[in-house]
Design an enzyme around this catalytic site. Structure first.
Site, PDB file in Angstrom:
ATOM      1  N   LYS A 111      -5.646  -5.480 -15.313  1.00 59.02           N
ATOM      2  CA  LYS A 111      -6.407  -6.761 -15.114  1.00 59.02           C
ATOM      3  C   LYS A 111      -7.204  -7.260 -16.656  1.00 59.02           C
ATOM      4  O   LYS A 111      -6.941  -8.317 -16.940  1.00 59.02           O
ATOM      5  CB  LYS A 111      -7.675  -6.407 -14.520  1.00 59.02           C
ATOM      6  CG  LYS A 111      -7.334  -5.953 -12.811  1.00 59.02           C
ATOM      7  CD  LYS A 111      -7.437  -7.107 -12.420  1.00 59.02           C
ATOM      8  CE  LYS A 111      -6.499  -7.136 -10.751  1.00 59.02           C
ATOM      9  NZ  LYS A 111      -7.034  -6.083  -9.815  1.00 59.02           N
ATOM     10  N   LYS A 194      11.123  -6.813  -3.854  1.00 56.82           N
ATOM     11  CA  LYS A 194      10.412  -6.780  -2.395  1.00 56.82           C
ATOM     12  C   LYS A 194       9.578  -7.994  -2.152  1.00 56.82           C
ATOM     13  O   LYS A 194       9.348  -8.934  -2.826  1.00 56.82           O
ATOM     14  CB  LYS A 194       9.567  -5.629  -2.388  1.00 56.82           C
ATOM     15  CG  LYS A 194       8.278  -5.667  -3.302  1.00 56.82           C
ATOM     16  CD  LYS A 194       7.342  -4.416  -2.939  1.00 56.82           C
ATOM     17  CE  LYS A 194       6.105  -4.582  -3.456  1.00 56.82           C
ATOM     18  NZ  LYS A 194       4.972  -3.561  -2.835  1.00 56.82           N
ATOM     19  N   LYS A 197       3.252 -11.609  -1.557  1.00 58.04           N
ATOM     20  CA  LYS A 197       2.598 -12.897  -1.376  1.00 58.04           C
ATOM     21  C   LYS A 197       2.759 -13.852  -2.584  1.00 58.04           C
ATOM     22  O   LYS A 197       2.611 -14.934  -2.528  1.00 58.04           O
ATOM     23  CB  LYS A 197       1.189 -12.700  -0.773  1.00 58.04           C
ATOM     24  CG  LYS A 197       0.379 -11.828  -1.688  1.00 58.04           C
ATOM     25  CD  LYS A 197      -0.905 -11.785  -0.790  1.00 58.04           C
ATOM     26  CE  LYS A 197      -1.749 -10.528  -1.334  1.00 58.04           C
ATOM     27  NZ  LYS A 197      -2.102  -9.480  -0.577  1.00 58.04           N
TER      28      LYS A 197
HETATM   29  P1  AMP Z   1      -0.660  -6.141  -0.674  1.00 62.94           P
HETATM   30  O1  AMP Z   1      -1.648  -7.032  -0.003  1.00 62.94           O
HETATM   31  O2  AMP Z   1       0.467  -7.058  -1.302  1.00 62.94           O
HETATM   32  O3  AMP Z   1      -1.102  -5.219  -1.881  1.00 62.94           O
HETATM   33  O4  AMP Z   1      -0.136  -5.140   0.432  1.00 62.94           O
HETATM   34  C1  AMP Z   1      -0.694  -4.502   1.196  1.00 62.94           C
HETATM   35  C2  AMP Z   1       0.225  -3.421   1.773  1.00 62.94           C
HETATM   36  O5  AMP Z   1       1.311  -3.999   2.379  1.00 62.94           O
HETATM   37  C3  AMP Z   1       0.583  -2.556   0.531  1.00 62.94           C
HETATM   38  O6  AMP Z   1      -0.015  -1.468   0.285  1.00 62.94           O
HETATM   39  C4  AMP Z   1       2.046  -2.014   1.434  1.00 62.94           C
HETATM   40  O7  AMP Z   1       1.584  -0.977   2.293  1.00 62.94           O
HETATM   41  C5  AMP Z   1       2.402  -3.273   2.243  1.00 62.94           C
HETATM   42  N1  AMP Z   1       3.185  -3.721   1.703  1.00 62.94           N
HETATM   43  C6  AMP Z   1       3.047  -5.067   0.936  1.00 62.94           C
HETATM   44  N2  AMP Z   1       4.376  -5.600   0.735  1.00 62.94           N
HETATM   45  C7  AMP Z   1       5.550  -4.897   1.206  1.00 62.94           C
HETATM   46  C8  AMP Z   1       6.934  -4.869   1.257  1.00 62.94           C
HETATM   47  N3  AMP Z   1       7.514  -5.794   0.606  1.00 62.94           N
HETATM   48  N4  AMP Z   1       7.575  -3.849   1.828  1.00 62.94           N
HETATM   49  C9  AMP Z   1       6.935  -2.773   2.364  1.00 62.94           C
HETATM   50  N5  AMP Z   1       5.694  -2.625   2.296  1.00 62.94           N
HETATM   51  C10 AMP Z   1       4.730  -3.835   1.683  1.00 62.94           C
END
Ligand code: AMP
Length: 331
Positions: A111, A194, A197
């Site tokens: 950060k 992967k 968002k």
């Molecule tokens: P985020 O809000 O992007 O940190 O995602 C929250 C949770 O969603 C993460 O801790 C992962 O468990 C899951 N996640 C996010 N993106 C992926 C992805 N492309 N494939 C699998 N799990 C994901």
């Protein structure tokens, strides 16, 4: 039956990666454990959202997680800022958290590197707030991804330190919730890496996307010029499309396109059309639920109130005992 706590960041819409990589596991987990899911709105203040954005983001993630299957009747679903006991525990933990160890956290360092203009105390003490979030319910398990391992280690450190200082075994030392088989990784549509968002536009499919948007995104997914040898290994963009097909389409559809690929007869346009239709069908019920819940403020208010009551019941019990252990005693 374990006590499990999981935080949800109120940023961005849920995409298929979140669903298959996290929520699907949560749905199973909540049936087998005592689960607390909270929307981490205090945490989100480190980035200084406007009051409107803050509320809007909290509502949106609440709606989407409910639509995706978190069940307020069996889990405790609450908003972090509705439980002030967490803040008290955060303050108490901060008294025994040291600058050096907080500064050494990878997520803090990252950060600082990315936003040198906004290195606030909230960011530095993020790990103590996270620890408070979890141990306030005396949780034994936390579902964490690989990127969160260090944060879990910090929670364990602070829980252990409290126990050591006060010569008690009051706090269980939380460990990672094990989802069994390897976690699935959902690829994005841009051919590499992967789904996420914050990636480029069109890389992620969101549960709230409408049919037109889903079709457009899938049809634009990156491919290559096609296989040139029978049974050749699939390069990443193609493997990614097949992974997406595997999560939403029937096994015979996957087998059909695999066979065409292996015979070098595949037409990516056909594969994408099928994938788009199966995606639309998969996302449709979520989208409908999201729309329905968004309009139902009465229901959301009820869910949040019930969650806050259940969470505070557990949190206030912990805080009362912590205060006694520390030496805040009545005259
Ligand atoms: P985020 O809000 O992007 O940190 O995602 C929250 C949770 O969603 C993460 O801790 C992962 O468990 C899951 N996640 C996010 N993106 C992926 C992805 N492309 N494939 C699998 N799990 C994901």
């Amino acid at each position: 039956m374990e006590i499990v706590v999981s935080g949800i960041r109120p940023t961005g819409n849920l995409h298929l990666g979140n669903y298959f990589g996290a929520i699907k596991n949560f749905i199973k987990m909540q049936k087998e454990n005592k689960c607390y899911f909270f929307i981490a709105d205090y945490h989100s203040l480190t980035t200084h959202p406007t009051p409107n954005d803050l509320h809007g983001n909290v509502k949106q993630v609440l709606v989407e997680y409910l639509a995706a299957g978190l069940d307020p009747d069996i889990s405790t679903i609450y908003i972090q800022s509705d439980v002030p006991e967490i803040v008290e525990l955060y303050l108490l933990l901060n008294m025994n958290a040291y600058l050096g160890e907080l500064e050494r956290c990878t997520s803090f360092k990252e950060k600082v590197r990315k936003h040198p203009e906004n290195v606030n105390a909230g960011l530095l003490t993020y790990p103590t707030l996270m620890a408070a979030d979890v141990i306030i319910h005396k949780a034994s398990k936390v579902p964490v991804g690989k990127d969160q391992e260090q944060n879990l280690e910090m929670m364990r450190t602070f829980a252990r330190r409290f126990n050591r200082i006060y010569k008690t075994d009051f706090f269980p030392i939380p460990s990672a919730y094990n989802f069994g088989k390897a976690l699935v990784k959902i690829p994005g549509l841009n051919g590499v890496g992967k789904m996420g968002k914050s990636e480029e536009e069109g890389n992620a499919l969101f549960l709230a996307d409408n049919e037109k948007v889903i079709r457009k995104k899938v049809m634009r997914a990156v491919t290559d010029s096609g296989p040139i040898e029978m049974n050749q290994e699939k390069p990443e963009p193609i493997k990614n499309l097949f992974t997406l097909l595997e999560v939403v389409s029937s096994p015979d559809v996957v087998a059909h396109f695999n066979e065409l690929y292996n015979k070098c007869e595949i037409r990516y346009g056909d594969l994408k059309k099928q994938l788009a239709e199966d995606m639309v069908e998969f996302c449709h019920p979520f989208k409908e639920k999201i729309e329905e819940l968004s309009k139902n403020n009465n229901y959301l208010r009820k869910v949040v109130k019930m969650g806050a009551e259940k969470a505070r019941e557990s949190a206030s019990k912990t805080i009362k005992e912590v205060r006694e252990i520390i030496g805040f005693k009545e005259f």
